[in-house]
Design a protein around this motif. Sequence first.
Motif, PDB file in Angstrom:
ATOM      1  N   ALA A 353       0.847  -1.198   0.000  1.00 13.93           N
ATOM      2  CA  ALA A 353       0.000   0.000   0.000  1.00 13.93           C
ATOM      3  C   ALA A 353       0.884   1.250   0.000  1.00 13.93           C
ATOM      4  O   ALA A 353       1.967   1.255   0.601  1.00 13.93           O
ATOM      5  CB  ALA A 353      -0.904  -0.019   1.225  1.00 13.93           C
ATOM      6  N   PRO A 354       0.417   2.288  -0.703  1.00 11.95           N
ATOM      7  CA  PRO A 354      -0.892   2.467  -1.328  1.00 11.95           C
ATOM      8  C   PRO A 354      -1.038   1.847  -2.714  1.00 11.95           C
ATOM      9  O   PRO A 354      -2.065   2.048  -3.351  1.00 11.95           O
ATOM     10  CB  PRO A 354      -1.010   3.981  -1.413  1.00 11.95           C
ATOM     11  CG  PRO A 354       0.392   4.440  -1.663  1.00 11.95           C
ATOM     12  CD  PRO A 354       1.242   3.530  -0.818  1.00 11.95           C
ATOM     13  N   LEU A 355      -0.027   1.125  -3.198  1.00 11.87           N
ATOM     14  CA  LEU A 355      -0.183   0.434  -4.467  1.00 11.87           C
ATOM     15  C   LEU A 355      -1.238  -0.656  -4.314  1.00 11.87           C
ATOM     16  O   LEU A 355      -1.330  -1.307  -3.263  1.00 11.87           O
ATOM     17  CB  LEU A 355       1.149  -0.155  -4.921  1.00 11.87           C
ATOM     18  CG  LEU A 355       2.289   0.858  -5.096  1.00 11.87           C
ATOM     19  CD1 LEU A 355       3.567   0.150  -5.501  1.00 11.87           C
ATOM     20  CD2 LEU A 355       1.917   1.936  -6.109  1.00 11.87           C
ATOM     21  N   ALA A 356      -2.040  -0.860  -5.362  1.00 11.18           N
ATOM     22  CA  ALA A 356      -3.192  -1.755  -5.251  1.00 11.18           C
ATOM     23  C   ALA A 356      -2.977  -3.094  -5.941  1.00 11.18           C
ATOM     24  O   ALA A 356      -3.343  -4.135  -5.391  1.00 11.18           O
ATOM     25  CB  ALA A 356      -4.430  -1.075  -5.837  1.00 11.18           C
ATOM     26  N   TRP A 357      -2.412  -3.086  -7.150  1.00 13.34           N
ATOM     27  CA  TRP A 357      -2.196  -4.341  -7.857  1.00 13.34           C
ATOM     28  C   TRP A 357      -1.207  -4.158  -8.993  1.00 13.34           C
ATOM     29  O   TRP A 357      -0.914  -3.040  -9.415  1.00 13.34           O
ATOM     30  CB  TRP A 357      -3.491  -4.961  -8.373  1.00 13.34           C
ATOM     31  CG  TRP A 357      -4.405  -4.106  -9.216  1.00 13.34           C
ATOM     32  CD1 TRP A 357      -5.571  -3.533  -8.816  1.00 13.34           C
ATOM     33  CD2 TRP A 357      -4.264  -3.755 -10.616  1.00 13.34           C
ATOM     34  NE1 TRP A 357      -6.157  -2.848  -9.854  1.00 13.34           N
ATOM     35  CE2 TRP A 357      -5.379  -2.965 -10.973  1.00 13.34           C
ATOM     36  CE3 TRP A 357      -3.299  -4.030 -11.582  1.00 13.34           C
ATOM     37  CZ2 TRP A 357      -5.561  -2.456 -12.262  1.00 13.34           C
ATOM     38  CZ3 TRP A 357      -3.468  -3.509 -12.872  1.00 13.34           C
ATOM     39  CH2 TRP A 357      -4.595  -2.747 -13.188  1.00 13.34           C
ATOM     40  N   VAL A 358      -0.700  -5.288  -9.483  1.00 12.97           N
ATOM     41  CA  VAL A 358       0.189  -5.301 -10.636  1.00 12.97           C
ATOM     42  C   VAL A 358      -0.175  -6.509 -11.490  1.00 12.97           C
ATOM     43  O   VAL A 358      -0.617  -7.540 -10.982  1.00 12.97           O
ATOM     44  CB  VAL A 358       1.674  -5.369 -10.217  1.00 12.97           C
ATOM     45  CG1 VAL A 358       1.980  -6.667  -9.481  1.00 12.97           C
ATOM     46  CG2 VAL A 358       2.604  -5.215 -11.430  1.00 12.97           C
ATOM     47  N   THR A 359      -0.051  -6.362 -12.795  1.00 13.09           N
ATOM     48  CA  THR A 359      -0.242  -7.482 -13.706  1.00 13.09           C
ATOM     49  C   THR A 359       0.746  -7.375 -14.854  1.00 13.09           C
ATOM     50  O   THR A 359       0.993  -6.264 -15.331  1.00 13.09           O
ATOM     51  CB  THR A 359      -1.700  -7.543 -14.237  1.00 13.09           C
ATOM     52  OG1 THR A 359      -1.866  -8.702 -15.056  1.00 13.09           O
ATOM     53  CG2 THR A 359      -2.064  -6.304 -15.023  1.00 13.09           C
TER      54      THR A 359
END
Length: 430
Positions: A353-359
Amino acid sequence: MNRAVDVLVVGAGPAGLALAAGLAAAGAGRVEVLERDEHAGGIPRQCHHGGFGRAGALGDPGALADLLGLGAYGATARLRRQAERGRPDSALGLRGPAYARRAVAAAVAAGAVVRTGVCATGWAGPLSLETTGPAGPERITARVVVLATGARERPRSARLVPGSRPAGVLTTGELQQSVHLYGQSVGRRAVVVGAEPVARHAVRTLRRSGAEVVAMLTGHRRATALPGVPLLTATTVAELRGRGRLSGVAVRHEDGRSGLLACDTVVFTGDWIPDHELARRGGIALDAGTRGPSVDGAFRTATPGVFAVGNALRGVERAATAAAEGAAATGPVLARLAGAPWPEPGARLDVRAPLAWVTPNRIVEPTGRPLLLRSGEPLDHPVVTASQDGRPLWRRRFPGPVSPSRSLRLSPGWTARVDPSGGPVVLSLG
């Protein structure tokens, strides 16, 4: 009835259609696309704004490249600015329905079979799906299964918004279908919950239907306003009121102030989640951040023979991004059909956090495509770092502000330094 195909694609949106077109054109055998709706094309069908790609004949290589996601990423900045200013479609490229029709036509012209009104209800084996449609129940077994099921907005119930249950409470998708597909009137005074791009499209749709938009509100402390629409930041919905029909939305500011917005319609926008029910039923491993299938850089899930592409991986990116992923998955799917082995899961990608996701969210081998990273809150000039087992792998400062509704694109070169058999790769601010 039991049938066999070479590739079974579940979902006829931009990603699934682009992949089907690429595979069929490459001679992958019988490529079949299932779509549970009566018409193929995905979300763009109900999006009547421009910016979905170049206008031009289907035979125009440039236009076809755009449809398959092989051109530039989404609309250019110039086209996005024109869209905000209400410039005509000739300057904006295709509207959503035209984009959807051309994507379907490209897949069919390449030789793919697109079947609508067919729903995949469950799994009969690792690469077998139970389906139901106009012809009745079927069991379809494939050499490769691709999940391209897209994403959906969470409705009011999933957001746990308190209050009564009156008519007039919609998501953006329900609004666009009512106005654009069925020509219905939705109300006279509306509140839009959200301030991301899809919320601004909701405002335009409401205005087109004849409704007055009395306010947009967002829990974030800053957002972009639309001319003529009051924007309430750091504000949440405290309660919905009304019997029979919505009569007002009670709101609360983070400093404790509260108020009531009189309206007969409220549209909840954004808060996307991948449509992952079929993946869950099949025991496909999901990523904790995206809540979609966990995939590596070649769109392979942890289940041999099962791929996932587009907004089934997360919620939500532009149609052009989803189509580009579908087109990029063509090579890995062809390799699997040719007998390529299925790799070990590799190193997991985690965010802090505060990063939410990665793909993608697993690294098996160096990837040649950018990674998409989303923040859960607005950021200014963020510095993003990647590390594994305490070992720094990569660091970059991104210029300017970062919105929760736009992904950062991470160059993939540093993935060559990841140890696939090591611990999780952690992406964080620092």
